[in-house]
Design a protein around this motif. Structure first.
Motif, PDB file in Angstrom:
ATOM      1  N   ALA A  79       0.946  -0.714  -0.223  1.00 18.08           N
ATOM      2  CA  ALA A  79       0.133   0.171   0.067  1.00 18.08           C
ATOM      3  C   ALA A  79       1.166   1.187   0.040  1.00 18.08           C
ATOM      4  O   ALA A  79       0.600   2.289  -0.602  1.00 18.08           O
ATOM      5  N   VAL A  80       1.552   1.191   0.506  1.00 14.12           N
ATOM      6  CA  VAL A  80       2.742   2.894   0.962  1.00 14.12           C
ATOM      7  C   VAL A  80       4.098   2.704  -0.441  1.00 14.12           C
ATOM      8  O   VAL A  80       3.895   3.973  -1.119  1.00 14.12           O
ATOM      9  N   LEU A  81       4.046   1.481  -1.617  1.00 13.60           N
ATOM     10  CA  LEU A  81       5.039   1.225  -2.399  1.00 13.60           C
ATOM     11  C   LEU A  81       3.742   1.898  -3.406  1.00 13.60           C
ATOM     12  O   LEU A  81       3.840   2.380  -4.571  1.00 13.60           O
ATOM     13  N   SER A  82       2.439   1.580  -3.450  1.00 13.23           N
ATOM     14  CA  SER A  82       1.290   2.286  -4.656  1.00 13.23           C
ATOM     15  C   SER A  82       0.465   3.133  -4.343  1.00 13.23           C
ATOM     16  O   SER A  82       1.234   3.766  -5.377  1.00 13.23           O
ATOM     17  N   ALA A  93       8.368   1.326  -7.494  1.00 15.44           N
ATOM     18  CA  ALA A  93       7.640   0.872  -6.260  1.00 15.44           C
ATOM     19  C   ALA A  93       6.586   0.098  -6.948  1.00 15.44           C
ATOM     20  O   ALA A  93       6.807  -0.418  -6.589  1.00 15.44           O
ATOM     21  N   ASP A  94       6.727   0.357  -8.502  1.00 20.83           N
ATOM     22  CA  ASP A  94       4.979  -0.290  -9.040  1.00 20.83           C
ATOM     23  C   ASP A  94       5.531  -2.093  -9.091  1.00 20.83           C
ATOM     24  O   ASP A  94       5.360  -2.974  -9.216  1.00 20.83           O
ATOM     25  N   VAL A  95       7.208  -1.849  -9.282  1.00 17.83           N
ATOM     26  CA  VAL A  95       7.687  -3.401  -9.253  1.00 17.83           C
ATOM     27  C   VAL A  95       8.496  -3.928  -8.283  1.00 17.83           C
ATOM     28  O   VAL A  95       7.254  -5.195  -8.461  1.00 17.83           O
ATOM     29  N   MET A  96       8.101  -3.199  -7.293  1.00 20.61           N
ATOM     30  CA  MET A  96       8.379  -4.172  -5.711  1.00 20.61           C
ATOM     31  C   MET A  96       6.671  -4.178  -5.335  1.00 20.61           C
ATOM     32  O   MET A  96       6.335  -4.892  -4.695  1.00 20.61           O
ATOM     33  N   VAL A  97       5.577  -3.910  -5.536  1.00 20.46           N
ATOM     34  CA  VAL A  97       4.332  -4.425  -5.543  1.00 20.46           C
ATOM     35  C   VAL A  97       4.275  -5.240  -6.770  1.00 20.46           C
ATOM     36  O   VAL A  97       3.167  -6.205  -5.638  1.00 20.46           O
ATOM     37  N   ARG A  98       4.319  -5.658  -7.542  1.00 26.10           N
ATOM     38  CA  ARG A  98       3.729  -6.906  -8.728  1.00 26.10           C
ATOM     39  C   ARG A  98       5.329  -7.843  -7.988  1.00 26.10           C
ATOM     40  O   ARG A  98       4.354  -8.713  -7.967  1.00 26.10           O
ATOM     41  N   GLY A  99       6.251  -7.656  -7.700  1.00 26.32           N
ATOM     42  CA  GLY A  99       7.631  -8.741  -7.348  1.00 26.32           C
ATOM     43  C   GLY A  99       7.094  -9.416  -5.567  1.00 26.32           C
ATOM     44  O   GLY A  99       7.162 -10.467  -5.540  1.00 26.32           O
ATOM     45  N   SER A 100       5.846  -8.201  -4.841  1.00 22.27           N
ATOM     46  CA  SER A 100       5.318  -8.545  -4.062  1.00 22.27           C
ATOM     47  C   SER A 100       3.865  -9.254  -3.356  1.00 22.27           C
ATOM     48  O   SER A 100       3.879 -10.065  -2.130  1.00 22.27           O
ATOM     49  N   ALA A 101       3.389  -9.011  -4.569  1.00 20.98           N
ATOM     50  CA  ALA A 101       1.995  -9.666  -4.568  1.00 20.98           C
ATOM     51  C   ALA A 101       2.300 -11.341  -4.407  1.00 20.98           C
ATOM     52  O   ALA A 101       1.093 -11.681  -3.903  1.00 20.98           O
ATOM     53  N   ARG A 161      -2.233   1.345 -12.110  1.00 17.30           N
ATOM     54  CA  ARG A 161      -2.615   2.743 -11.360  1.00 17.30           C
ATOM     55  C   ARG A 161      -3.592   1.566 -10.682  1.00 17.30           C
ATOM     56  O   ARG A 161      -4.566   2.395  -9.703  1.00 17.30           O
ATOM     57  N   ALA A 162      -4.717   1.086 -11.504  1.00 19.54           N
ATOM     58  CA  ALA A 162      -5.778   0.233 -10.826  1.00 19.54           C
ATOM     59  C   ALA A 162      -5.216  -0.741 -10.130  1.00 19.54           C
ATOM     60  O   ALA A 162      -5.347  -0.510  -9.141  1.00 19.54           O
ATOM     61  N   GLY A 163      -4.043  -1.347 -10.036  1.00 22.56           N
ATOM     62  CA  GLY A 163      -3.596  -2.551  -9.028  1.00 22.56           C
ATOM     63  C   GLY A 163      -3.507  -1.259  -7.507  1.00 22.56           C
ATOM     64  O   GLY A 163      -3.749  -1.957  -6.588  1.00 22.56           O
ATOM     65  N   GLY A 164      -2.740  -0.043  -7.976  1.00 12.03           N
ATOM     66  CA  GLY A 164      -2.543   0.616  -6.756  1.00 12.03           C
ATOM     67  C   GLY A 164      -3.880   0.908  -5.980  1.00 12.03           C
ATOM     68  O   GLY A 164      -3.752   1.210  -4.871  1.00 12.03           O
ATOM     69  N   VAL A 165      -4.241   1.570  -7.245  1.00 13.23           N
ATOM     70  CA  VAL A 165      -6.160   2.192  -6.232  1.00 13.23           C
ATOM     71  C   VAL A 165      -6.575   0.618  -5.687  1.00 13.23           C
ATOM     72  O   VAL A 165      -7.361   1.206  -4.434  1.00 13.23           O
ATOM     73  N   LEU A 166      -6.769  -0.849  -5.821  1.00  5.47           N
ATOM     74  CA  LEU A 166      -7.460  -1.553  -4.794  1.00  5.47           C
ATOM     75  C   LEU A 166      -6.494  -1.503  -4.123  1.00  5.47           C
ATOM     76  O   LEU A 166      -7.131  -2.536  -3.154  1.00  5.47           O
ATOM     77  N   ILE A 167      -5.071  -1.962  -4.251  1.00  3.11           N
ATOM     78  CA  ILE A 167      -4.536  -1.776  -2.486  1.00  3.11           C
ATOM     79  C   ILE A 167      -4.748  -1.207  -1.791  1.00  3.11           C
ATOM     80  O   ILE A 167      -5.340  -0.913  -0.635  1.00  3.11           O
ATOM     81  N   LEU A 168      -5.008   0.316  -2.117  1.00  2.00           N
ATOM     82  CA  LEU A 168      -5.313   1.279  -1.176  1.00  2.00           C
ATOM     83  C   LEU A 168      -6.480   1.522  -0.696  1.00  2.00           C
ATOM     84  O   LEU A 168      -6.163   1.039   0.597  1.00  2.00           O
ATOM     85  N   VAL A 169      -7.687   0.947  -1.759  1.00  8.21           N
ATOM     86  CA  VAL A 169      -8.810   1.006  -1.223  1.00  8.21           C
ATOM     87  C   VAL A 169      -8.769  -0.360  -0.077  1.00  8.21           C
ATOM     88  O   VAL A 169      -9.488  -0.716   1.044  1.00  8.21           O
ATOM     89  N   GLY A 170      -8.030  -1.654  -0.499  1.00  5.89           N
ATOM     90  CA  GLY A 170      -8.049  -2.986   0.851  1.00  5.89           C
ATOM     91  C   GLY A 170      -7.415  -2.542   1.631  1.00  5.89           C
ATOM     92  O   GLY A 170      -7.882  -3.537   2.544  1.00  5.89           O
ATOM     93  N   VAL A 171      -6.709  -1.774   1.951  1.00  3.91           N
ATOM     94  CA  VAL A 171      -5.380  -1.665   2.842  1.00  3.91           C
ATOM     95  C   VAL A 171      -6.593  -1.313   3.860  1.00  3.91           C
ATOM     96  O   VAL A 171      -6.162  -1.779   5.670  1.00  3.91           O
ATOM     97  N   VAL A 172      -7.375  -1.422   4.418  1.00  3.94           N
ATOM     98  CA  VAL A 172      -8.582  -1.105   5.258  1.00  3.94           C
ATOM     99  C   VAL A 172      -8.764  -1.952   6.061  1.00  3.94           C
ATOM    100  O   VAL A 172      -9.090  -2.363   7.187  1.00  3.94           O
ATOM    101  N   ASN A 173      -8.706  -3.619   5.172  1.00  3.04           N
ATOM    102  CA  ASN A 173      -8.888  -4.550   6.681  1.00  3.04           C
ATOM    103  C   ASN A 173      -7.627  -4.987   7.073  1.00  3.04           C
ATOM    104  O   ASN A 173      -7.794  -5.794   8.009  1.00  3.04           O
ATOM    105  N   ILE A 174      -6.141  -4.404   7.106  1.00  4.67           N
ATOM    106  CA  ILE A 174      -5.306  -4.723   8.125  1.00  4.67           C
ATOM    107  C   ILE A 174      -5.858  -4.679   9.408  1.00  4.67           C
ATOM    108  O   ILE A 174      -5.246  -5.286  10.139  1.00  4.67           O
TER     109      ILE A 174
END
Length: 249
Positions: A79-82, A93-101, A161-174
């Protein structure tokens, strides 16, 4: 001092320098992972005494608990990287997000499976719709949803962009996962290590648990950097430095 630190991070944002620096870090991170993993497994399986209530079955926590911690840590990190990518358009930052998923999804799945194995003798059922378990399952769906979303969109910028928005919206679950045992009446036990006063777990069990948590974290950074290096090389394959790397391999 601050200029040196800023210069380091500026270079790290460059694909060429990231590839070089991460290549030097990966062997060290892998070695540290191995040391912590062996030490944690030895102390957890052979030194730590049986639990007075759960007997030997409690030892699965040395895998279950670090996996659960990592599932939340990786998602928060993503979420931070996104946010960094969406705000400053830093491609790495996006590269690390994709590598982490995929790693985050794997840790979440491992936490759910080991939790079921632990829950069967403790609760008498493989699965219950407990608040902690349900929110952790939602986290797995968020990981899988992100992977499916970015894979379905061919244009890299739109996918990021779409993946980053999804990650940021879903961070409320943490925070829901973390505080679920305090907000609702659940079967899952409350916090034992992160209590502010004193961890309610014996040091002979606490130390191997912390070592395994460190091992899992170093493992994540090792594999995430390896995946990110491969992604960077693929994205920069037309650049001169990437071609030099491929030709020299």
């Amino acid at each position: 001092m601050w200029n040196t630190i800023w210069l380091f991070f500026h270079k790290l944002a460059s694909p060429k320098h990231f590839y070089r620096i991460s290549g030097k870090l990966v062997p060290w991170l892998g070695g540290i992972t191995l040391i912590f993993m062996l030490a944690g497994l030895y102390l957890g399986l052979f030194v730590a005494p049986p639990d007075y209530q759960q007997g030997q079955s409690y030892r699965i926590m040395f895998v279950h608990v670090p996996s659960a911690w990592m599932s939340m840590f990786i998602y928060t990190f993503m979420a931070v990287l996104s946010a960094i990518h969406l705000i400053w358009n830093i491609k790495l930052a996006d590269v690390m997000v994709r590598g982490s998923a995929a790693l985050g999804a794997s840790f979440t799945f491992l936490a759910l499976v080991t939790g079921s194995l632990w829950g069967k003798p403790m609760w008498g059922a493989w699965w219950v719709w407990d608040a902690r378990l349900t929110s952790e399952l939602i986290l797995l769906f968020l990981y899988l949803g992100y992977i499916a979303l970015v894979s379905a969109i061919e244009e890299p910028r739109s996918a990021a962009r779409a993946g980053g928005v999804l990650i940021l919206v879903g961070v409320v679950n943490i925070p829901i996962i973390h505080y679920s045992v305090e907000w609702w009446n659940t079967l899952h036990q409350g916090p034992t290590v992160t209590k502010f006063d004193k961890p309610s777990i014996h040091p002979s069990m606490l130390w191997p648990l912390l070592l395994m948590a460190l091992a899992f974290q170093f493992y994540y950074f090792t594999v995430a950097l390896m995946r990110a290096r491969a992604e960077v090389l693929d994205r920069e394959r037309r650049s001169a430095w990437a071609q030099d790397v491929v030709e020299g391999a």
